[in-house]
Enzyme design. Structure first.
Site, mmCIF file in Angstrom:
data_model
loop_
_atom_site.group_PDB
_atom_site.id
_atom_site.type_symbol
_atom_site.label_atom_id
_atom_site.label_comp_id
_atom_site.label_asym_id
_atom_site.label_seq_id
_atom_site.Cartn_x
_atom_site.Cartn_y
_atom_site.Cartn_z
ATOM 1 N N HIS A 36 -57.224 27.332 -5.673
ATOM 2 C CA HIS A 36 -56.200 27.626 -6.686
ATOM 3 C C HIS A 36 -56.858 27.668 -8.059
ATOM 4 O O HIS A 36 -57.660 26.795 -8.398
ATOM 5 C CB HIS A 36 -55.166 26.493 -6.760
ATOM 6 C CG HIS A 36 -54.308 26.337 -5.550
ATOM 7 N ND1 HIS A 36 -53.026 26.831 -5.498
ATOM 8 C CD2 HIS A 36 -54.514 25.716 -4.367
ATOM 9 C CE1 HIS A 36 -52.477 26.510 -4.325
ATOM 10 N NE2 HIS A 36 -53.360 25.836 -3.615
ATOM 11 N N ASP B 155 -50.443 33.881 -6.954
ATOM 12 C CA ASP B 155 -49.636 33.008 -6.093
ATOM 13 C C ASP B 155 -48.159 33.385 -6.256
ATOM 14 O O ASP B 155 -47.682 33.622 -7.374
ATOM 15 C CB ASP B 155 -49.873 31.552 -6.516
ATOM 16 C CG ASP B 155 -49.368 30.555 -5.487
ATOM 17 O OD1 ASP B 155 -50.176 29.781 -4.965
ATOM 18 O OD2 ASP B 155 -48.139 30.535 -5.227
ATOM 19 N N HIS C 159 -58.519 28.265 0.537
ATOM 20 C CA HIS C 159 -58.216 28.971 -0.713
ATOM 21 C C HIS C 159 -58.432 28.039 -1.892
ATOM 22 O O HIS C 159 -58.223 26.833 -1.786
ATOM 23 C CB HIS C 159 -56.790 29.536 -0.720
ATOM 24 C CG HIS C 159 -55.733 28.531 -0.379
ATOM 25 N ND1 HIS C 159 -55.447 28.166 0.918
ATOM 26 C CD2 HIS C 159 -54.911 27.801 -1.161
ATOM 27 C CE1 HIS C 159 -54.484 27.249 0.916
ATOM 28 N NE2 HIS C 159 -54.150 27.015 -0.341
ATOM 29 N N ASN D 203 -56.946 22.269 -1.702
ATOM 30 C CA ASN D 203 -56.358 21.270 -0.804
ATOM 31 C C ASN D 203 -56.878 21.434 0.625
ATOM 32 O O ASN D 203 -57.010 22.559 1.106
ATOM 33 C CB ASN D 203 -54.830 21.415 -0.802
ATOM 34 C CG ASN D 203 -54.231 21.214 -2.181
ATOM 35 O OD1 ASN D 203 -54.714 20.404 -2.952
ATOM 36 N ND2 ASN D 203 -53.191 21.972 -2.510
ATOM 37 N N GLN E 283 -52.230 20.677 1.892
ATOM 38 C CA GLN E 283 -52.513 22.063 2.299
ATOM 39 C C GLN E 283 -51.375 22.574 3.180
ATOM 40 O O GLN E 283 -50.998 21.926 4.154
ATOM 41 C CB GLN E 283 -53.839 22.135 3.075
ATOM 42 C CG GLN E 283 -54.264 23.564 3.385
ATOM 43 C CD GLN E 283 -55.618 23.651 4.090
ATOM 44 O OE1 GLN E 283 -56.158 22.641 4.541
ATOM 45 N NE2 GLN E 283 -56.148 24.857 4.185
HETATM 46 P P1 5GP Z 1 -51.688 25.041 -0.442
HETATM 47 O O1 5GP Z 1 -50.487 24.152 -0.575
HETATM 48 O O2 5GP Z 1 -51.969 25.395 1.012
HETATM 49 O O3 5GP Z 1 -52.900 24.547 -1.173
HETATM 50 O O4 5GP Z 1 -51.298 26.369 -1.200
HETATM 51 C C1 5GP Z 1 -50.651 27.461 -0.620
HETATM 52 C C2 5GP Z 1 -50.207 28.361 -1.769
HETATM 53 O O5 5GP Z 1 -49.994 29.644 -1.248
HETATM 54 C C3 5GP Z 1 -48.932 27.913 -2.455
HETATM 55 O O6 5GP Z 1 -49.186 27.760 -3.852
HETATM 56 C C4 5GP Z 1 -47.946 29.049 -2.172
HETATM 57 O O7 5GP Z 1 -47.097 29.322 -3.273
HETATM 58 C C5 5GP Z 1 -48.868 30.212 -1.871
HETATM 59 N N1 5GP Z 1 -48.369 31.183 -0.909
HETATM 60 C C6 5GP Z 1 -47.840 30.930 0.312
HETATM 61 N N2 5GP Z 1 -47.538 32.075 0.961
HETATM 62 C C7 5GP Z 1 -47.891 33.083 0.119
HETATM 63 C C8 5GP Z 1 -47.837 34.508 0.238
HETATM 64 O O8 5GP Z 1 -47.387 35.087 1.218
HETATM 65 N N3 5GP Z 1 -48.318 35.225 -0.821
HETATM 66 C C9 5GP Z 1 -48.836 34.626 -1.947
HETATM 67 N N4 5GP Z 1 -49.294 35.427 -2.916
HETATM 68 N N5 5GP Z 1 -48.898 33.288 -2.081
HETATM 69 C C10 5GP Z 1 -48.435 32.531 -1.061
#
Ligand code: 5GP
Ligand code: ZN
Length: 135
Positions: A103, A32, A101, A88, A95
């Site tokens: 985590h 991440d 995805h 999420n 999300q």
């Molecule tokens: P969510 O909030 O949707 O559960 O998590 C999205 C996650 O994706 C966040 O922890 C954020 O830091 C990560 N993230 C967003 N864009 C990118 C990206 O371009 N590359 C990587 N490696 N992580 C990303």
């Protein structure tokens, strides 16, 4: 199916480079970019499913299987003290990227993170009503 406008489709399928910890035919595990702790990783299916409501059960189970493997490997290699596996679904649930995805958030003693909820209260009637609604 892939979604042309989805950044995680592009990352999962190698069109955008990422720091990859694991890859097979169906999944890629990446670091991440905004890590909660050292080693925070994401299990991405290579097909586009927006969330838990859309992903086939078999794909969701596969993601969890890889999450388990990664958590075990992190314990050995990164000397983690525990792990939170978080997933999420929907903006209300936090999300931000609408491609399923999982985590994997390694935990270390005194890492200062809080991946917890505030315990609430419910009456017997409220709990019984939920059991009835779910039958
Ligand atoms: P969510 O909030 O949707 O559960 O998590 C999205 C996650 O994706 C966040 O922890 C954020 O830091 C990560 N993230 C967003 N864009 C990118 C990206 O371009 N590359 C990587 N490696 N992580 C990303
Ligand atoms: Zn996607």
């Amino acid at each position: 199916m892939k979604d042309q406008n989805c950044i995680f489709c592009k990352i999962a399928n190698g069109e955008i480079p990422s720091r990859t910890l694991y890859e097979d035919e169906r999944y890629r595990v990446i670091l991440d970019l905004g890590p909660a702790t050292k080693g925070h990783a994401l299990v991405l299916p290579k097909e586009h499913f927006a969330n838990i409501y859309e992903i086939p059960a078999e794909w969701a189970a596969g993601a969890m299987e890889i999450g388990q493997k990664m958590a075990i490997l992190m314990k050995e290699r990164l000397h983690t003290d525990g792990a939170n596996l978080v997933q999420n679904n929907g903006e209300t649930a936090g999300q931000t990227v609408h491609h399923f995805h999982l985590h994997i958030i390694p935990r270390y003693k005194n890492d200062g993170q809080r991946i917890l909820w505030k315990p609430g209260k419910a009456t017997d009637e409220e709990l019984d009503a939920i059991v009835s609604a779910m039958k």
